[in-house]
Design a protein around this motif. Structure first.
Motif, PDB file in Angstrom:
ATOM      1  N   ASP A  90       0.840  -1.202   0.000  1.00  0.00           N
ATOM      2  CA  ASP A  90       0.000   0.000   0.000  1.00  0.00           C
ATOM      3  C   ASP A  90       0.866   1.240   0.000  1.00  0.00           C
ATOM      4  O   ASP A  90       0.637   2.201  -0.725  1.00  0.00           O
ATOM      5  N   SER A  93       2.182   2.159  -3.211  1.00  0.00           N
ATOM      6  CA  SER A  93       1.260   2.593  -4.257  1.00  0.00           C
ATOM      7  C   SER A  93       0.601   3.924  -3.886  1.00  0.00           C
ATOM      8  O   SER A  93      -0.281   4.400  -4.581  1.00  0.00           O
ATOM      9  N   SER A  94       1.045   4.530  -2.782  1.00  0.00           N
ATOM     10  CA  SER A  94       0.450   5.801  -2.378  1.00  0.00           C
ATOM     11  C   SER A  94       1.252   6.977  -2.927  1.00  0.00           C
ATOM     12  O   SER A  94       2.405   7.183  -2.541  1.00  0.00           O
TER      13      SER A  94
ATOM     14  N   THR B 211      -0.328  -2.403  -9.106  1.00  0.00           N
ATOM     15  CA  THR B 211       0.908  -1.674  -8.849  1.00  0.00           C
ATOM     16  C   THR B 211       1.634  -1.366 -10.158  1.00  0.00           C
ATOM     17  O   THR B 211       2.672  -0.728 -10.161  1.00  0.00           O
ATOM     18  N   ASP B 321      -9.692   6.385   1.978  1.00  0.00           N
ATOM     19  CA  ASP B 321      -8.986   7.252   1.028  1.00  0.00           C
ATOM     20  C   ASP B 321      -8.131   8.319   1.696  1.00  0.00           C
ATOM     21  O   ASP B 321      -7.100   8.706   1.181  1.00  0.00           O
ATOM     22  N   ASP B 327      -4.375   1.331   0.253  1.00  0.00           N
ATOM     23  CA  ASP B 327      -4.957   1.368  -1.080  1.00  0.00           C
ATOM     24  C   ASP B 327      -5.912   0.181  -1.181  1.00  0.00           C
ATOM     25  O   ASP B 327      -5.483  -0.966  -1.335  1.00  0.00           O
ATOM     26  N   ARG B 329      -7.733  -0.954  -3.355  1.00  0.00           N
ATOM     27  CA  ARG B 329      -7.713  -1.768  -4.581  1.00  0.00           C
ATOM     28  C   ARG B 329      -6.682  -2.896  -4.526  1.00  0.00           C
ATOM     29  O   ARG B 329      -6.731  -3.820  -5.336  1.00  0.00           O
TER      30      ARG B 329
END
Ligand code: HEM
Lengths: 182, 446
Positions: A90, A93-94, B211, B321, B327, B329
């Motif tokens: 995560d 991907s931020s 990704t 969010d 994330d 997703r």
């Protein structure tokens, strides 16, 4: 190609819901002054300004960047709610987090920059060092602590009401009354 | 590598199980097999490869879908070379029983209580047969028997039948299987107009994922490409205990229904609390165009749908969010669950001893960051919603020490002493290869 994770991934020590996370890296030769000035700039961005309490990543309690050994080394030290290793992907991907990372770690060795996320992951896992000891003085996640602060502010407001003493006399209020004296 | 640039899913190589809805209504059977003899095992795979359903075929009304998966031990039994075995995801290699403590499958849900031989090295091949009616199931069963004919070296070691209850609901009374991501290139539209289809590599190996990279894929490429990982779980549901729990805390049937809906995040009809916060709306629940058309950001404190509700935990949508470290997703999954066992008669509060529940089937490219993440971080824990002491009220490993907060005005309601309502009866991780890969497995010369 797919990143097979290089380096070791230690989940970090945890206290209650919170785990420690630290990175130690070498500054590129001659880049000490630039990095120091990037950190001064960082201190002037939203979330990092004195008085701000709103970092882009809302699951960390605090963050510090320490230059040491004559600005040849950098430590990044933080506390994260949850096991940070579960959130590795995560994190990568931020967008905002990566951009922040980029402006600091571009001055350090082994960092090849975006957008190669696989290389970035390897860089971070290599730099991460698990603490040998870790303790906290209060429990709770960032979310809970913020809630507790809001609740206390509301409680103080109630105490300021002229009828507060009367209202808190009800037996159901005893727990609050115990906290009302100071 | 060509895969990185090729957005077209090879639908005629990908097994249907991952990409397509099961028929509804359905009847089906799950078979677990052990390969005692390598040559027989390979012959079985050769025959199965001919009957496995591909994603080219429609699986709607009047259909049969046959999906085949292999455990790590199964691939080893077929003689897959060691280097190739080691290229599979670590969780898959370990197997679900070895992951049980991490996954919260302890106490009554622990592997020591699982149905034999689930979770052991005796389970090699899984065959899932789902049909739209019993005639078709019998025909498919005959096909499956044919596939095993004269192969004494292949032994059926476990079997579970499943069928949709007359109500179309699962054992607790809820419509299930609504929230489901769409997959780019599958040709199937999204059930939620508010969720972009996932990159194919989130579900099928050999394609870029969210990704932007290719998911780690087993080697050689012919084996890994177009495959998907599967988590299979037999979950027994304690329906009487669940009903009693609600009954004891409610003064009316309507209140029981409300508490139940708050736990799930949807009413029994499937109507989401986000769109129907006050009372059930069966028309909404049954309307596939609307029943998944919602987000949570307008309800950050959970007054409509509690942050701790099962479906909000399992898919927080846009709730995360602002958090900056999540994330959503990256944590989606395809679910292919089915229902087994008889319904507990309406109104009954005492356990009748029958085995009933769901066969939970996950399909995705990432066991760790999809299935294991959702189970450990979102269902079994509450750190992410600022309630570290709470677990999923319906499916979490509760032990009568934790509760469930229902935000409401003027004062939140907190349910206490939640017992476990779901018990894991066994499970394992499987790899459902593409059809070319099955041919490759059948033709291994080792
Ligand atoms: C016996 C155990 C379980 C029962 C009875 C159950 C029941 C349900 C129900 C009634 C829904 C709402 C309907 C829907 O959106 O389809 C749902 C949604 C969902 N469940 Fe479960 N579930 C169980 C176990 C699990 C497990 C173990 C996982 C994951 C590890 C899981 C993941 C999900 C997901 C991802 C959704 C969809 C959420 C959405 O997209 O809105 N469930 N489940």
């Amino acid at each position: 190609m797919a990143a097979s994770v290089a380096g070791s991934s230690e989940p970090g020590l945890s206290v209650g819901p919170t785990s420690e996370f630290s990175l130690f890296v070498h500054v590129k030769p001659g880049q000490g002054p630039s990095l120091r000035s990037a950190l001064v700039d960082l201190q002037d961005t939203p979330g990092y300004r004195p008085g701000d309490y709103d970092m882009a990543v809302q699951t960390i309690h605090e963050a510090r960047f320490v230059l040491f050994d004559d600005d040849t080394r950098l430590a990044f030290i933080t506390s994260f709610d949850g096991p940070w290793d579960a959130y590795m992907e995560d994190f990568f991907s931020s967008g905002p987090t990566l951009t922040l990372f980029d402006v600091i770690f571009r001055y350090t060795e082994g960092y090849d920059g975006l957008p190669d996320v696989g290389a970035l992951k390897a860089f971070i896992l290599d730099a991460e060092q698990m603490a040998a000891a870790y303790a906290r003085n209060y429990g709770g996640t960032v979310i809970e602590i913020r809630k507790a602060q809001r609740v206390n502010a509301a409680f103080q407001q109630v105490l300021d009401h002229p009828n507060a003493a009367e209202l808190l006399k009800h037996p159901a209020m005893q727990a609050l009354l115990d906290e009302a004296g100071d | 590598m060509s895969a990185a640039t090729d957005p077209h899913l090879e639908l005629d190589d990908i097994q249907a199980g991952a990409l397509f809805e099961r028929p509804s209504p359905y009847v089906g059977t799950y078979l677990m097999l052990r390969i005692a003899n390598r040559a027989d095992g390979r012959e079985l795979v050769r025959r199965l490869h001919r009957i496995a359903t591909t994603s080219r075929v429609s699986t709607g009304q009047g259909s049969t879908s046959i999906t085949v998966g292999f455990t790590y031990h199964g691939l080893a039994a077929l003689g897959v070379p060691q280097a190739s075995l080691e290229s599979f995801a670590p969780e898959f290699r370990e197997g679900m029983a070895a992951r049980a403590a991490v996954l919260g499958d302890v106490a009554a849900s622990g592997p020591e209580h699982w149905e034999q031989p689930l979770g052991s090295s005796e389970v090699h091949v899984a065959i899932a047969v789902l049909c739209s009616d019993t005639d078709r199931l019998q025909a498919a069963a005959a096909q499956a028997r044919e596939a095993r004919r004269e192969l004494p070296g292949v032994v059926v070691v476990w079997r579970q039948d499943c069928y949709q209850l007359a109500t179309g609901r699962t054992s607790f009374g809820f419509k299930d299987g609504i929230g489901q991501p769409a997959v780019e290139g599958s040709g199937r539209p999204s059930t939620s107009p508010r969720e972009r289809p996932l990159k194919a590599g989130e579900i099928v190996l050999g394609y870029p994922d969210e990704t932007g990279e290719l998911p780690p894929m087993p080697t050689p490429e012919v084996l890994g490409r177009n495959g998907t990982y599967v988590a299979f779980l037999k979950l027994h549901t304690k329906v009487a205990a669940y009903r009693r729990y609600l009954h004891d805390r409610a003064t009316s049937r309507a209140e029981e229904d409300l508490l139940g809906a708050k736990m799930v995040g949807r009413w029994q009809s499937g109507a989401p609390l986000a769109l129907a916060p006050e009372r059930d709306d069966p028309e909404l629940g049954g309307d596939a165009k609307r029943n998944n058309d919602f987000l949570f950001a307008d309800d950050p404190r959970g007054f409509k749908c509690p942050l701790g509700a099962h479906a909000r935990r399992a898919n927080p949508r846009d709730s995360m969010d602002e958090v900056g470290s999540v994330d959503v997703r990256l944590h989606r999954m395809i679910r292919r669950g089915t229902s087994y066992g008889p319904a507990l008669p309406e109104g009954m509060l005492e356990d009748d001893g029958a085995d009933r529940g769901i066969v939970f089937v996950f399909a995705g490219a990432h066991l760790k960051r999809q299935f294991e993440f959702v189970k450990t971080q979102w269902l079994n824990d509450g750190i992410f919603i600022g309630a570290p002491l709470e677990k999923d009220p319906l499916v979490g490993p509760n032990d009568e020490s934790s509760g469930f907060t229902i935000p409401q005005r003027p004062i939140r309601r907190r349910l206490q002493d939640l017992p476990p309502f779901v018990v894991t009866r066994g499970g394992d991780y499987f790899f459902a290869p593409g059809l070319r890969a099955m041919r490759w497995l059948a033709e291994l010369g080792t």
